[in-house]
Design a protein around this motif. Structure first.
Motif, PDB file in Angstrom:
ATOM      1  N   LEU A  62      32.979  51.693   6.296  1.00  0.00           N
ATOM      2  CA  LEU A  62      32.317  52.933   5.870  1.00  0.00           C
ATOM      3  C   LEU A  62      32.625  54.070   6.837  1.00  0.00           C
ATOM      4  CD1 LEU A  62      28.854  51.476   4.770  1.00  0.00           C
ATOM      5  CD2 LEU A  62      30.727  52.226   3.294  1.00  0.00           C
ATOM      6  N   GLU A  63      32.599  53.758   8.151  1.00  0.00           N
ATOM      7  CA  GLU A  63      32.923  54.787   9.148  1.00  0.00           C
ATOM      8  C   GLU A  63      34.323  55.332   8.892  1.00  0.00           C
ATOM      9  OE1 GLU A  63      31.098  55.717  11.862  1.00  0.00           O
ATOM     10  OE2 GLU A  63      29.733  54.078  12.415  1.00  0.00           O
ATOM     11  N   GLU A  85      20.863  42.494  -3.195  1.00  0.00           N
ATOM     12  CA  GLU A  85      20.079  42.882  -2.027  1.00  0.00           C
ATOM     13  C   GLU A  85      20.164  44.381  -1.798  1.00  0.00           C
ATOM     14  OE1 GLU A  85      20.971  41.152   1.763  1.00  0.00           O
ATOM     15  OE2 GLU A  85      20.538  39.126   1.028  1.00  0.00           O
ATOM     16  N   LEU A 115      23.999  38.683  -2.484  1.00  0.00           N
ATOM     17  CA  LEU A 115      24.180  39.932  -1.738  1.00  0.00           C
ATOM     18  C   LEU A 115      24.290  41.132  -2.666  1.00  0.00           C
ATOM     19  CD1 LEU A 115      26.720  38.950   1.067  1.00  0.00           C
ATOM     20  CD2 LEU A 115      24.334  39.604   1.327  1.00  0.00           C
ATOM     21  N   VAL A 134      25.105  54.755   8.597  1.00  0.00           N
ATOM     22  CA  VAL A 134      26.461  55.264   8.812  1.00  0.00           C
ATOM     23  C   VAL A 134      26.680  56.504   7.962  1.00  0.00           C
ATOM     24  CG1 VAL A 134      28.912  54.782   8.524  1.00  0.00           C
ATOM     25  CG2 VAL A 134      27.380  52.971   9.285  1.00  0.00           C
ATOM     26  N   LEU A 135      26.274  56.386   6.693  1.00  0.00           N
ATOM     27  CA  LEU A 135      26.520  57.490   5.768  1.00  0.00           C
ATOM     28  C   LEU A 135      25.682  58.709   6.132  1.00  0.00           C
ATOM     29  CD1 LEU A 135      26.690  55.448   2.449  1.00  0.00           C
ATOM     30  CD2 LEU A 135      28.529  56.061   3.999  1.00  0.00           C
ATOM     31  N   ALA A 148      28.463  60.863   0.028  1.00  0.00           N
ATOM     32  CA  ALA A 148      28.150  59.503   0.477  1.00  0.00           C
ATOM     33  C   ALA A 148      27.633  58.651  -0.668  1.00  0.00           C
ATOM     34  CB  ALA A 148      27.120  59.562   1.600  1.00  0.00           C
ATOM     35  N   VAL A 158      20.797  47.696   0.271  1.00  0.00           N
ATOM     36  CA  VAL A 158      21.758  47.946   1.343  1.00  0.00           C
ATOM     37  C   VAL A 158      21.012  48.028   2.670  1.00  0.00           C
ATOM     38  CG1 VAL A 158      23.426  49.596   2.253  1.00  0.00           C
ATOM     39  CG2 VAL A 158      23.315  49.154  -0.203  1.00  0.00           C
ATOM     40  N   PRO A 159      21.430  47.263   3.681  1.00  0.00           N
ATOM     41  CA  PRO A 159      20.717  47.287   4.964  1.00  0.00           C
ATOM     42  C   PRO A 159      20.724  48.683   5.585  1.00  0.00           C
ATOM     43  CG  PRO A 159      22.377  45.546   4.912  1.00  0.00           C
ATOM     44  CD  PRO A 159      22.578  46.375   3.684  1.00  0.00           C
ATOM     45  N   ARG A 165      30.033  44.040   0.892  1.00  0.00           N
ATOM     46  CA  ARG A 165      29.332  43.063   1.740  1.00  0.00           C
ATOM     47  C   ARG A 165      29.645  41.641   1.299  1.00  0.00           C
ATOM     48  NH1 ARG A 165      23.343  43.391   2.027  1.00  0.00           N
ATOM     49  NH2 ARG A 165      23.567  42.329   4.001  1.00  0.00           N
ATOM     50  N   ILE A 210      28.797  49.367  -1.733  1.00  0.00           N
ATOM     51  CA  ILE A 210      28.446  48.588  -0.541  1.00  0.00           C
ATOM     52  C   ILE A 210      28.131  47.129  -0.863  1.00  0.00           C
ATOM     53  CG2 ILE A 210      26.815  48.383   1.392  1.00  0.00           C
ATOM     54  CD1 ILE A 210      26.787  51.385   1.605  1.00  0.00           C
ATOM     55  N   ARG A 226      24.486  59.494   9.092  1.00  0.00           N
ATOM     56  CA  ARG A 226      24.979  60.068  10.334  1.00  0.00           C
ATOM     57  C   ARG A 226      26.206  60.915  10.068  1.00  0.00           C
ATOM     58  NH1 ARG A 226      24.472  55.333  12.791  1.00  0.00           N
ATOM     59  NH2 ARG A 226      26.680  54.867  12.792  1.00  0.00           N
ATOM     60  N   ARG A 227      27.085  60.357   9.250  1.00  0.00           N
ATOM     61  CA  ARG A 227      28.325  61.075   8.963  1.00  0.00           C
ATOM     62  C   ARG A 227      28.057  62.395   8.266  1.00  0.00           C
ATOM     63  NH1 ARG A 227      33.409  60.401  11.052  1.00  0.00           N
ATOM     64  NH2 ARG A 227      33.340  58.376  12.060  1.00  0.00           N
ATOM     65  N   ARG A 228      27.045  62.340   7.394  1.00  0.00           N
ATOM     66  CA  ARG A 228      26.721  63.563   6.671  1.00  0.00           C
ATOM     67  C   ARG A 228      26.199  64.614   7.631  1.00  0.00           C
ATOM     68  NH1 ARG A 228      24.176  62.763   0.885  1.00  0.00           N
ATOM     69  NH2 ARG A 228      22.702  61.551   2.080  1.00  0.00           N
ATOM     70  N   PRO A 266      21.179  49.831   8.605  1.00  0.00           N
ATOM     71  CA  PRO A 266      22.266  50.291   9.484  1.00  0.00           C
ATOM     72  C   PRO A 266      23.476  50.818   8.698  1.00  0.00           C
ATOM     73  CG  PRO A 266      21.484  48.125  10.162  1.00  0.00           C
ATOM     74  CD  PRO A 266      20.807  48.428   8.872  1.00  0.00           C
ATOM     75  N   LEU A 267      23.716  50.203   7.533  1.00  0.00           N
ATOM     76  CA  LEU A 267      24.871  50.659   6.748  1.00  0.00           C
ATOM     77  C   LEU A 267      24.591  52.008   6.093  1.00  0.00           C
ATOM     78  CD1 LEU A 267      26.044  47.313   5.114  1.00  0.00           C
ATOM     79  CD2 LEU A 267      26.904  48.457   7.147  1.00  0.00           C
ATOM     80  N   MET A 268      23.364  52.170   5.614  1.00  0.00           N
ATOM     81  CA  MET A 268      23.013  53.480   5.064  1.00  0.00           C
ATOM     82  C   MET A 268      23.065  54.514   6.174  1.00  0.00           C
ATOM     83  SD  MET A 268      22.672  53.287   1.903  1.00  0.00           S
ATOM     84  CE  MET A 268      21.801  54.748   1.356  1.00  0.00           C
ATOM     85  N   CYS A 321      34.564  57.389   5.705  1.00  0.00           N
ATOM     86  CA  CYS A 321      33.999  58.732   5.866  1.00  0.00           C
ATOM     87  C   CYS A 321      34.955  59.613   6.672  1.00  0.00           C
ATOM     88  CB  CYS A 321      32.654  58.666   6.586  1.00  0.00           C
ATOM     89  SG  CYS A 321      31.343  57.963   5.586  1.00  0.00           S
TER      90      CYS A 321
END
Lengths: 274, 168
Positions: free
Chosen positions: B35-36, A63, A60, A72-73, B3, A65-66, B14, B10, A75-77, A68-70, B39
């Motif tokens: 993460l939510e 790998e 992992l 989050v960041l 971010a 970063v998937p 994980r 991450i 969206r928050r920004r 959906p996790l990116m 932030c």
């Protein structure tokens, strides 16, 4: 004759497996391992268990970063930008200040005004100290032929991890290659308020600049000035530098360069780091 | 809030979450919640302190409240969730399954200590801070976790492993 050391406790055996045993107890543990097969077997089993756990989902780490996790960041920004317009205004203000500084550098007749604006910051002893240290460190280490840095650019990842750990702050090396400067390496230095890091860069002609980073303890008197600033130019040290303060951390880009060239480097470094 | 500072942590979040929950989906959900939260509560991070340790603290608090909300009847790893390719090359996939399954049989608080120490190389004092417990408790949980996991693995290594693999 030395007295035989006290036999290690269980906690010390765990610490040995986890690489957390104080060096002065190493001998006692190694002695016990050599002497007592039962202890040796127990410790070997812990080691094997530790290795197995680290391998278990180790893939992992490599790998990507998937999404959906990116997400989050991202969206928050975006939300931060919508709900807090002052953040954008803050960014614009910083940009204006940079532009202002650049304009000032091109207009000698303005030189009085920014000087006054910078006076309150210059009065902050922690910041003044910091900029002076940056300049001294530059002058001491850049002429070095054989040992300009402690850790060379070839080991950049190690360098960043090491200095981040020592400064207790995640560091990054800015990419200055678009202005022709590549990383030589870095070193750890002592400072008034704790550890400092110096990254050294070099252009094709061998001209060296340094980026000096460290925490600025916000002492009561100059708390405001130590938290955040726009770019400032310092020319009173041994070499000129541009410096700024961001979230309690000071940054200084120093080099024997014309002011506009140094400003371009500092601007790029600032952008890369923020 | 930058971010980009979070991004580099991450992968290790994980991995820890995967080993802690034993389930790929639950793990990434936990990372996402972490993460939510990070932030949203960015200002609670004290600048100059270790961001990684803070993120693990946030994750631990979320995990602990999840566990409190719905205690799992008995920890079971759905085998479908641990695809062989997710395990490291060169390792017997069966061994990986066993290890994760045995991990899930440890009490959560022991599992968390063992994984933070083993995977994250956090010092015992840092683990104590992340989990909000005294260092002495970290040591006793670590010791019990290692012993228990060893016993479980020894049991699992017995020749008969009925029901471990499900044929599809």
């Amino acid at each position: 004759m030395n007295r035989p050391p006290l036999p290690p406790t269980d906690d010390e055996l765990h610490a040995w497996v986890d690489g957390q045993l104080p060096p002065e107890r190493r001998e006692a543990v190694e002695d016990a391992l050599a002497r007592d097969p039962a202890v040796a077997a127990r410790v070997a089993a812990w080691h094997a268990q530790r290795d197995a756990l680290r391998r278990l989902h180790g893939g992992l780490l490599d790998e990507p970063v998937p999404a959906p996790l990116m997400g989050v960041l991202e969206r928050r920004r975006a939300e931060a930008g919508r709900s807090a317009p002052w953040l954008r205004w803050g960014g614009m203000a910083a940009g204006l200040l940079v532009a202002f500084a650049a304009g000032w550098l091109g207009n000698a007749q303005w030189s009085g005004a920014p000087h006054a604006a910078g006076a309150s910051l210059a009065r902050a002893p922690a910041v003044r100290e910091f900029v002076r240290d940056a300049s001294v460190a530059h002058v001491v280490y850049t002429p070095e032929k054989r040992h300009p840095v402690e850790v060379a650019a070839a080991e950049q990842q190690h360098l960043v991890q090491w200095l981040s750990k020592r400064l207790d702050h995640p560091l990054k090396v800015p990419d200055l290659s678009s202005l022709g400067y590549t990383l030589v390496g870095g070193r750890l230095l002592p400072g008034e308020t704790g550890a400092r890091a110096q990254f050294m860069f070099e252009d094709a002609a061998g001209e060296r600049i340094t980026l000096y980073i460290g925490t600025l303890d916000a002492q009561a008197a100059d708390a405001a000035a130590s938290r955040e600033t726009a770019f400032r130019f310092a020319s009173d040290g041994a070499v000129p530098s541009f410096y700024w303060v961001d979230r309690g951390f000071g940054y200084a880009v120093a080099g024997r360069l014309p002011r506009d060239a140094l400003l371009r480097l500092a601007t790029l470094a600032y952008r890369e780091l923020s | 809030m930058d971010a980009r500072l979070l991004v580099e942590h991450i992968p290790s979040l994980r991995r820890y979450a995967r080993a802690l929950t034993g389930n790929a989906w639950a793990a990434d959900d936990l990372v996402q919640d972490t993460l939510e939260r990070a932030c949203g509560k960015w200002r609670l991070w004290v600048v100059g302190t270790d961001l990684r340790a803070w993120l693990f603290t946030v994750m631990h608090n979320l995990f602990a409240s999840q566990v409190r909300r719905r205690p799992p009847p008995h920890a079971v790893v759905p085998l479908d969730d641990v695809a062989p390719e997710q395990l490291q090359g060169g390792v017997d996939p069966g061994l990986g399954l066993d290890l994760q399954r045995c991990l899930m049989q440890l009490p959560e608080e022991q599992r968390a200590v063992l994984l933070l120490v083993t995977l994250e190389d956090l010092s015992y004092a840092e683990v104590a801070k992340v989990l909000g417990i005294p260092t002495g408790t970290v040591m006793s949980r670590l010791s019990r976790a290692r012993l228990r996991l060893q016993e479980l693995m020894d049991g699992a290594a017995a020749p008969n492993r009925p029901g471990l693999r499900r044929l599809k």
